[in-house]
Design an enzyme around this catalytic site. Structure first.
Site, PDB file in Angstrom:
ATOM      1  N   LYS A  29       0.830  -1.206   0.000  1.00 17.25           N
ATOM      2  CA  LYS A  29       0.000   0.000   0.000  1.00 17.25           C
ATOM      3  C   LYS A  29       0.874   1.270   0.000  1.00 17.25           C
ATOM      4  O   LYS A  29       2.090   1.197   0.243  1.00 17.25           O
ATOM      5  CB  LYS A  29      -0.932  -0.038   1.215  1.00 17.25           C
ATOM      6  N   TYR A  69     -12.080  -2.172  -3.972  1.00 13.05           N
ATOM      7  CA  TYR A  69     -12.650  -2.381  -2.639  1.00 13.05           C
ATOM      8  C   TYR A  69     -14.182  -2.314  -2.640  1.00 13.05           C
ATOM      9  O   TYR A  69     -14.791  -2.047  -1.601  1.00 13.05           O
ATOM     10  CB  TYR A  69     -12.070  -1.360  -1.653  1.00 13.05           C
ATOM     11  N   ASN A 132      -2.149  -0.040   6.901  1.00 16.06           N
ATOM     12  CA  ASN A 132      -1.535  -1.282   7.389  1.00 16.06           C
ATOM     13  C   ASN A 132      -0.641  -1.969   6.365  1.00 16.06           C
ATOM     14  O   ASN A 132      -0.449  -3.173   6.397  1.00 16.06           O
ATOM     15  CB  ASN A 132      -2.614  -2.221   7.945  1.00 16.06           C
ATOM     16  N   HIS A 135      -1.944  -5.439   1.425  1.00 17.07           N
ATOM     17  CA  HIS A 135      -3.210  -6.138   1.172  1.00 17.07           C
ATOM     18  C   HIS A 135      -2.874  -7.543   0.721  1.00 17.07           C
ATOM     19  O   HIS A 135      -1.886  -7.756   0.026  1.00 17.07           O
ATOM     20  CB  HIS A 135      -4.007  -5.444   0.050  1.00 17.07           C
ATOM     21  N   GLU A 146      -9.309 -10.675  -7.914  1.00 21.32           N
ATOM     22  CA  GLU A 146      -8.384  -9.562  -7.680  1.00 21.32           C
ATOM     23  C   GLU A 146      -7.231  -9.570  -8.687  1.00 21.32           C
ATOM     24  O   GLU A 146      -6.784  -8.517  -9.154  1.00 21.32           O
ATOM     25  CB  GLU A 146      -7.839  -9.629  -6.251  1.00 21.32           C
TER      26      GLU A 146
HETATM   27  P1  ADP Z   1      -7.691  -7.216   5.612  1.00 26.98           P
HETATM   28  O1  ADP Z   1      -6.957  -6.212   4.736  1.00 26.98           O
HETATM   29  O2  ADP Z   1      -6.823  -7.680   6.759  1.00 26.98           O
HETATM   30  O3  ADP Z   1      -8.281  -8.360   4.818  1.00 26.98           O
HETATM   31  P2  ADP Z   1     -10.394  -6.070   5.838  1.00 26.98           P
HETATM   32  O4  ADP Z   1     -10.776  -6.823   4.591  1.00 26.98           O
HETATM   33  O5  ADP Z   1     -11.277  -6.215   7.030  1.00 26.98           O
HETATM   34  O6  ADP Z   1      -8.915  -6.434   6.312  1.00 26.98           O
HETATM   35  O7  ADP Z   1     -10.321  -4.514   5.508  1.00 26.98           O
HETATM   36  C1  ADP Z   1      -9.754  -4.058   4.310  1.00 26.98           C
HETATM   37  C2  ADP Z   1      -8.890  -2.849   4.583  1.00 26.98           C
HETATM   38  O8  ADP Z   1      -9.716  -1.780   5.042  1.00 26.98           O
HETATM   39  C3  ADP Z   1      -7.861  -3.036   5.715  1.00 26.98           C
HETATM   40  O9  ADP Z   1      -6.678  -3.676   5.300  1.00 26.98           O
HETATM   41  C4  ADP Z   1      -7.625  -1.598   6.144  1.00 26.98           C
HETATM   42  O10 ADP Z   1      -6.719  -0.934   5.276  1.00 26.98           O
HETATM   43  C5  ADP Z   1      -9.008  -0.978   5.991  1.00 26.98           C
HETATM   44  N1  ADP Z   1      -9.722  -0.997   7.263  1.00 26.98           N
HETATM   45  C6  ADP Z   1     -10.276  -2.072   7.885  1.00 26.98           C
HETATM   46  N2  ADP Z   1     -10.857  -1.738   9.041  1.00 26.98           N
HETATM   47  C7  ADP Z   1     -10.664  -0.391   9.184  1.00 26.98           C
HETATM   48  C8  ADP Z   1     -11.031   0.575  10.154  1.00 26.98           C
HETATM   49  N3  ADP Z   1     -11.694   0.226  11.251  1.00 26.98           N
HETATM   50  N4  ADP Z   1     -10.666   1.856   9.958  1.00 26.98           N
HETATM   51  C9  ADP Z   1      -9.993   2.232   8.834  1.00 26.98           C
HETATM   52  N5  ADP Z   1      -9.618   1.362   7.869  1.00 26.98           N
HETATM   53  C10 ADP Z   1      -9.946   0.076   8.042  1.00 26.98           C
END
Ligand code: ADP
Length: 157
Positions: A29, A69, A132, A135, A146
């Protein structure tokens, strides 16, 4: 090919050696690229035995991030997420290997870096649940969608 092992009076699938070879989509990211961690992250994939089958750098438009997304469009963080994902370049790759989807998720760590296990990418490099750093597809089925979102079949090696 399916491998077989000798059993009493015949043959049966050798499940210990028949792990599924999968492909998964990874994105470094914008925060990971900004922190100069591209090499660090790709090295972790290779060290774990995942092969980089396709690789590109791109600066996603807001619309491209929203399309990727799409499943999260009703979530409260959708606007924040798509703004973040389009703020700078990302590194998109296809990782291939035995149980690639689960292996990549393990290397990434939990969504919230504060809850991620020691030694994972998110624990070591990420700052917040939003930013974070990586992805990774969460199932083989989603990985196929994807991968097709970002790569033509002819770009996969
Ligand atoms: P992952 O990426 O671990 O599969 P998710 O599919 O739940 O997690 O969420 C997709 C992405 O959305 C996350 O990697 C993160 O960047 C963002 N995200 C998830 N939860 C939050 C939140 N509470 N606040 C802000 N961004 C979030």
């Amino acid at each position: 090919p399916v491998l077989y092992k000798r059993v009493f009076q015949g043959w049966e699938p050798d499940d210990k050696h028949n792990m599924a070879v999968e492909r998964t989509l990874s994105i470094i990211k914008p925060d990971g690229v900004e922190k100069n961690k591209i090499g660090n992250i790709l090295a972790r994939f290779e060290s774990a035995g995942l092969r980089i089958a396709a690789l590109k750098m791109a600066h996603l438009s807001r619309a491209e991030a929203e399309g990727f997304y799409y499943v999260h469009k009703a979530r409260p963080f959708f606007g924040e997420l798509t703004e973040f994902m389009s703020r700078g370049p990302v590194v998109i790759s296809v990782l291939e290997g035995a149980d690639a989807v689960a292996k990549n998720r393990e290397l990434m760590g939990a969504t919230d870096p504060a809850k991620a296990a020691p030694g994972t990418i998110r624990k070591d490099l990420a700052t917040s649940v939003g930013e974070n750093t990586v992805h990774g597809s969460d199932s083989a089925e989603n990985a196929a969608w994807e991968i097709a979102y970002f790569f033509a079949g002819s770009e996969l090696t």
